[in-house]
Design a protein around this motif. Structure first.
Motif, mmCIF file in Angstrom:
data_model
loop_
_atom_site.group_PDB
_atom_site.id
_atom_site.type_symbol
_atom_site.label_atom_id
_atom_site.label_comp_id
_atom_site.label_asym_id
_atom_site.label_seq_id
_atom_site.Cartn_x
_atom_site.Cartn_y
_atom_site.Cartn_z
ATOM 1 N N GLY A 85 -19.251 85.630 -28.334
ATOM 2 C CA GLY A 85 -20.264 84.518 -28.011
ATOM 3 C C GLY A 85 -19.706 83.510 -27.124
ATOM 4 O O GLY A 85 -18.429 83.208 -27.135
ATOM 5 N N TYR A 97 -20.202 79.537 -25.589
ATOM 6 C CA TYR A 97 -20.765 77.992 -26.251
ATOM 7 C C TYR A 97 -20.267 77.249 -24.796
ATOM 8 O O TYR A 97 -19.256 76.813 -24.816
ATOM 9 C CB TYR A 97 -20.108 77.694 -27.318
ATOM 10 C CG TYR A 97 -20.710 78.544 -28.362
ATOM 11 C CD1 TYR A 97 -21.846 78.319 -29.333
ATOM 12 C CD2 TYR A 97 -20.052 79.714 -28.811
ATOM 13 C CE1 TYR A 97 -22.158 79.035 -30.176
ATOM 14 C CE2 TYR A 97 -20.644 80.433 -29.661
ATOM 15 C CZ TYR A 97 -21.387 80.258 -30.469
ATOM 16 O OH TYR A 97 -22.164 81.088 -31.463
ATOM 17 N N TRP A 132 -15.918 82.547 -28.353
ATOM 18 C CA TRP A 132 -15.798 82.664 -29.886
ATOM 19 C C TRP A 132 -16.151 84.323 -30.269
ATOM 20 O O TRP A 132 -16.774 84.912 -29.899
ATOM 21 C CB TRP A 132 -16.816 81.895 -30.827
ATOM 22 C CG TRP A 132 -16.466 80.550 -30.895
ATOM 23 C CD1 TRP A 132 -16.405 79.638 -29.803
ATOM 24 C CD2 TRP A 132 -15.633 79.784 -31.689
ATOM 25 N NE1 TRP A 132 -16.099 78.241 -29.906
ATOM 26 C CE2 TRP A 132 -15.530 78.423 -31.392
ATOM 27 C CE3 TRP A 132 -15.390 80.195 -32.796
ATOM 28 C CZ2 TRP A 132 -15.138 77.482 -32.074
ATOM 29 C CZ3 TRP A 132 -14.825 79.279 -33.819
ATOM 30 C CH2 TRP A 132 -14.542 77.948 -33.298
ATOM 31 N N SER A 177 -17.717 86.456 -32.677
ATOM 32 C CA SER A 177 -19.001 86.162 -33.474
ATOM 33 C C SER A 177 -19.549 87.200 -34.223
ATOM 34 O O SER A 177 -19.263 88.343 -33.830
ATOM 35 C CB SER A 177 -20.228 85.538 -32.408
ATOM 36 O OG SER A 177 -19.706 84.476 -31.783
ATOM 37 N N HIS A 178 -20.455 86.999 -35.365
ATOM 38 C CA HIS A 178 -21.007 88.035 -36.021
ATOM 39 C C HIS A 178 -22.409 87.459 -35.800
ATOM 40 O O HIS A 178 -23.009 86.518 -36.631
ATOM 41 C CB HIS A 178 -20.740 88.198 -37.274
ATOM 42 C CG HIS A 178 -21.496 89.266 -38.181
ATOM 43 N ND1 HIS A 178 -21.237 89.615 -39.377
ATOM 44 C CD2 HIS A 178 -22.602 89.985 -37.698
ATOM 45 C CE1 HIS A 178 -21.625 90.746 -39.639
ATOM 46 N NE2 HIS A 178 -22.891 90.857 -38.637
ATOM 47 N N ALA A 200 -20.683 81.818 -34.936
ATOM 48 C CA ALA A 200 -19.222 81.816 -34.394
ATOM 49 C C ALA A 200 -18.511 81.807 -35.487
ATOM 50 O O ALA A 200 -18.591 80.858 -36.267
ATOM 51 C CB ALA A 200 -19.205 80.528 -33.356
#
Length: 426
Positions: free
Chosen positions: A205, A207, A215, A217-218, A222
């Motif tokens: 991810g 940001y 990050w 991520s799932h 995050a």
């Protein structure tokens, strides 16, 4: 299950065994050679126990009176186990109620080691088969003489699903609806690699306005700074000669249709992994020996063919095979279909490696209503079965098998055993 389908798959697998040039058929008369006994660590959290040790076994010729014992040191005939069971079926899994010690990743080494707990199959009080809860940090290079002439797509590779969605802690943290359906591993990425995973399923991810922009991520959540994931991989590569597939599969936050962000991520990966990246020009047809001779050890897969075409540092991503099912029987049916199909594909026509994503997948309403009890409960329902299936049914066809909560499965040991059987001459 459809018995006819299972029988047909079995017949196909036998045909594959006898025609495959690399298959090693044992002539041993020792009935314990093809048996299995091992230890799992349950991913389930409760107020009573967590990290519960489970014993699982598979032995076609078990006898009434046989015993399986759990020990805190190497088993001996004269050593009393701390827990004992009497198997009454060919295969099974039993919870012990005993909580395994918490082991920080900093306490793990880059040499294979048993981690306190051992298990043994006893017959007439004598140890006939034993195993331990162990790490496998160098299994690929340890088998270099066997695997060196093979390609990554030929091997049975253990992997982790959503590798950066982990929570490693010595304490029981209160679970929320988010954590119940986000956390997929109990080990950080370095730990996953030390325990034997060689395929990492990575989601990133971005940001833009945050202090930490990248990050692991799932989905939209995050979980861990991406730099932490990268540092873990570099630490592992710095201390071993293992080859790792770092497969960037999803870009859930911050990318959209903007190739500028993809270029930024690739620049970041190239900078961080400059000393490790195997160029795409090597190709998936390269043998392990060819890769090792380059001095590089990291394959970066990338799930965007347009971006892959721009950079020699990126490989086409692994083909992930998803059942997207919520029931154990449905997962079996899906995996049986893809593994049976894999046996029918001529080896020379295979291109990219493929990963069987061997986990249950909740739908949106399953999450909102918490109908399945969370990913830990779902993994508990299926992880031991996945090990048994790939040890007894799909061992000849398996390529990458990615799992949740890797220590809740025996997939690493299964992969190692069948890599040796596939490629080692008797």
């Amino acid at each position: 299950m459809d018995k006819l389908l299972v029988f047909v798959a079995f017949i196909i697998s036998l045909s594959f065994v006898h025609c495959a040039p690399y298959e090693c058929i044992s002539n041993s008369t020792d009935e314990f050679e093809d048996s299995y006994v091992g230890l799992l660590i349950s991913p389930v959290l409760s107020t009573e126990t967590y990290r519960e040790i489970e014993i699982y076994w598979n032995h076609a010729k078990y006898r009434v009176g046989d015993e399986i014992g759990l020990y805190t040191e190497k088993p001996r005939d004269d050593l009393e186990p701390i827990f004992i069971i009497h198997p009454d079926s060919q295969s099974g899994i039993v919870k012990t109620g005993i909580q395994a010690d918490f082991i920080p990743t900093s306490n793990l080494t880059f040499t294979k080691q048993c981690l306190k707990y051992h298990v043994a199959w006893l017959r007439t009080g004598m140890v006939r088969k034993e195993n331990c809860l162990k790490t496998q940090p160098t299994w690929m290079s340890d088998m270099k003489n066997i695997l060196g002439r093979r390609r990554m797509r030929d091997l049975f590779l253990p992997g982790t699903h959503d590798s950066s969605a982990y929570a490693k802690t010595n304490f029981i943290l209160p679970e929320t609806l988010v954590t119940k359906y986000v956390i997929t591993q109990d080990e950080d990425v370095l730990g996953q690699l030390i325990y034997g995973a060689r395929y990492l399923d990575i989601r990133v991810g971005y940001y833009a306005t945050e202090a930490i922009q990248w990050w692991g991520s799932h989905g939209l959540v995050a979980v861990v700074p991406f730099q932490t994931v990268i540092d873990d991989v570099k630490t592992f590569l710095n201390n071993t000669d293992e080859i790792v597939i770092f497969d960037v599969q999803e870009f859930p936050v911050g990318f959209g249709q903007d190739f500028t962000i993809h270029r930024k991520l690739v620049a970041y990966l190239e900078e961080q992994f400059a000393d490790y990246i195997i160029p795409k020009s090597f190709g998936w047809s390269s043998t392990l020996d060819t890769i090792w001779s380059s001095g590089k050890k990291l394959i970066i897969g990338y799930d965007d063919h347009n971006v892959v075409g721009m950079f020699d540092s990126l490989w086409p991503s692994v083909t992930q095979q998803w059942g997207n099912v919520q029931k154990v029987d449905d997962l079996y049916d899906y995996l049986n279909k893809i593994e049976t199909n894999a046996l029918s594909i001529i080896s020379s026509s295979k291109v990219n490696p493929r990963s069987a994503m061997a986990e249950l997948t909740p739908k949106a309403w399953d999450i909102f209503l918490d109908r399945l009890g969370g990913l830990r409960k779902m993994a508990e329902d299926v992880d031991a079965k996945i090990t048994m299936w790939y040890n007894t049914k799909w061992q000849h066809s398996a390529n990458i098998v990615a799992v949740d909560f890797i220590k809740a499965t025996g997939i690493v040991e299964t992969a190692l055993e069948w890599n040796e059987r596939r490629f080692n001459s008797c």
